[in-house]
Design a protein around this motif. Structure first.
Motif, short mmCIF file in Angstrom:
data_model
loop_
_atom_site.label_atom_id
_atom_site.label_comp_id
_atom_site.label_asym_id
_atom_site.label_seq_id
_atom_site.Cartn_x
_atom_site.Cartn_y
_atom_site.Cartn_z
N PHE A 91 97.54 49.07 62.60
CA PHE A 91 96.60 48.07 63.11
C PHE A 91 96.26 47.00 62.09
O PHE A 91 95.69 45.97 62.43
N LEU A 95 95.64 42.98 62.96
CA LEU A 95 94.27 42.50 62.77
C LEU A 95 94.20 41.39 61.73
O LEU A 95 93.43 40.44 61.86
N GLU A 96 95.03 41.51 60.68
CA GLU A 96 95.05 40.44 59.67
C GLU A 96 95.42 39.12 60.33
O GLU A 96 94.83 38.08 60.06
N GLU A 98 95.14 38.36 63.60
CA GLU A 98 94.11 37.97 64.56
C GLU A 98 92.90 37.35 63.86
O GLU A 98 92.33 36.37 64.32
N LEU A 99 92.51 37.96 62.74
CA LEU A 99 91.31 37.50 62.05
C LEU A 99 91.62 36.40 61.03
O LEU A 99 90.71 35.78 60.49
N ALA B 4 82.85 43.20 68.36
CA ALA B 4 83.78 44.33 68.43
C ALA B 4 83.18 45.33 69.42
O ALA B 4 81.99 45.64 69.35
N GLY B 19 87.28 52.35 64.93
CA GLY B 19 87.10 50.90 64.85
C GLY B 19 86.33 50.49 63.60
O GLY B 19 86.69 49.52 62.92
N LEU B 22 88.49 50.75 60.50
CA LEU B 22 89.47 49.67 60.44
C LEU B 22 88.80 48.35 60.07
O LEU B 22 89.24 47.64 59.16
N LEU B 23 87.71 48.02 60.74
CA LEU B 23 87.06 46.73 60.48
C LEU B 23 86.42 46.67 59.10
O LEU B 23 86.26 45.58 58.54
N LEU B 63 87.11 41.89 69.97
CA LEU B 63 88.05 42.97 69.65
C LEU B 63 87.59 44.21 70.41
O LEU B 63 86.42 44.56 70.35
N PHE B 65 88.27 48.25 70.99
CA PHE B 65 88.93 49.49 70.57
C PHE B 65 88.73 50.54 71.65
O PHE B 65 87.60 50.84 72.03
N TYR B 85 92.92 47.04 71.22
CA TYR B 85 93.59 47.97 70.33
C TYR B 85 93.43 49.38 70.90
O TYR B 85 92.33 49.91 70.94
#
Lengths: 269, 269
Positions: A91, A95-96, A98-99, B4, B19, B22-23, B63, B65, B85
């Protein structure tokens, strides 16, 4: 039996939660192992020894769920005789993009102290303990929610979980036998009626739980349990108190439903 | 701010945990939303409205998840104006191959009741409450672990977390001012010495916490806090009681370290 390892340089809670969710899709059993705080190459070597041993024992490669950002540690783990699943990796690149931001590799501290939110949680635990089981009826001003229900319907574990996980101040008040004749919202709860959330439970399950605590008592009798459940459910409906039946739910599900129905703000994260 | 969403047909705890992990790799902020129990197409439509609204508000796609196995629900969520995702999807096919088993799509109940383990947890919570803060010194036979430490070093939240998350019975016993002169393991704890696990904390942090509870007291004074911390740490070392300094750690980290150092078996899962 095949082994599954959840490992991390932190608590490994994220690996555990993710790995369990994934493996629960498969109709087979695993031996579960958590290895937390793998923060050094020495610890990684120790983990490798455990993992390789599990592979040999089962005759099948262990499954390893992890995410390591330190390259030296990652290399040791990748050298294990096992199948590795880095659960964040697929992911990160999407995500890199997308963001439009680069991920910042850092030691994982997902479940570490988040300054302010942490104090909320400890304060909420203290609040739940001080206001457990109707022990203090003068503190409801401060409550985010007041759980009500008969004895053994799940109020205390739910209040503690709300506090520990979400920093939510949950008091709880039990309806007892004395209240049952003409059950009403007690006078001291009336100003906080909007904060009330009811728990109920199937009478049979309630009997089983109470029987385990006070065998052959009136408290655990079928008649008493049925009556109490009937009365509180009538009260919830008449007074439009939101409520849930906890019989088939875990404390995670009960509290998630309370959050979802009340819209209470969580302080964690 | 970009939103998110963590959504699921169950508690959404797994989506949340994943999530957030990841974030947390990205140096930016998000508005976090959890939508649990999306079990019907109606609920999915409601979720879609919230998600689409968040996208319009931020001017950037939210986003999301999730992991849904129900196709009707999945289709609605996939029609959202958002980036989705599915955090299990990338791993299902590789695992199917590795295990030579088909994944069984099922409604998610990762955080639901696991029969036996659930009773363990409720029993452990009851045990922790009944044996909090030295309130019962005749019950240590039953303890899996006995947390010791000065007042406000983190014993109670840690004991409750061990109970709620892992079904571990943790008693806790506080060393108080009265014990400090010639601090020893109390006689009634001696038979259970192997179960003791010490918590300690930096004197400055201890002062701050105690000051918040009893301002300007001897209890919260620098001299007292330093003395207590010094004495308990001396005891831990002399008696070879394993211990950790809780100052910089969350309750998740403290308990993960206790599990890791004691090798205590967790009952969850």
């Amino acid at each position: 039996m095949r082994s599954a390892f959840y490992i991390s340089d932190g608590t490994a809670i994220t690996s555990e939660v993710f790995g369990h969710a994934l493996l629960s899709l498969f109709p087979t059993e695993f031996e579960h192992h958590t290895i937390s705080f793998v923060e050094s190459t020495e610890k990684a070597q120790e983990a490798k020894i455990r993992i390789d041993k599990a592979t040999r024992r089962a005759g099948k490669p262990a499954l390893v769920f992890h995410t390591f950002v330190n390259n030296d540690i990652r290399e040791i783990i990748e050298s294990c005789d096992a199948v590795l699943y880095d659960f964040l990796e697929p992911f990160v690149a999407p995500l890199e993009q997308e963001l439009a931001l680069k991920a910042k590799p850092k030691t994982h501290r997902t479940h570490s102290i988040h300054e302010k939110t942490y104090d909320y949680r400890i304060e909420a635990v203290n609040y739940a303990l001080a206001n457990d089981d109707g022990s203090n009826i003068n503190n409801y001003e401060e409550a985010d929610v007041i759980l009500v229900g008969v004895s053994r319907s799940g109020k205390t574990p739910s209040a503690l979980y709300l506090a520990l996980q979400y920093g939510i101040k949950a008091a709880n008040y039990p309806f007892t036998d004395d209240d049952m004749e003409e059950l009403k919202i007690p006078v001291f709860l009336m100003p906080f009626k909007k904060k009330l959330f009811g728990l109920t439970i199937n009478a049979q399950r309630l009997m089983d739980i109470r029987e385990g605590r006070m065998s052959n008592s009136k408290y655990a009798s079928a008649r008493q349990c049925r009556m109490e459940v009937r009365e509180v459910e009538k009260l919830y409906k008449n007074e439009k108190i939101p409520f849930i039946n906890t019989t088939k739910f875990s404390v995670e599900e009960i509290t998630a439903k309370i959050l979802s129905e009340t819209g209470l703000q969580r302080y964690k994260y």
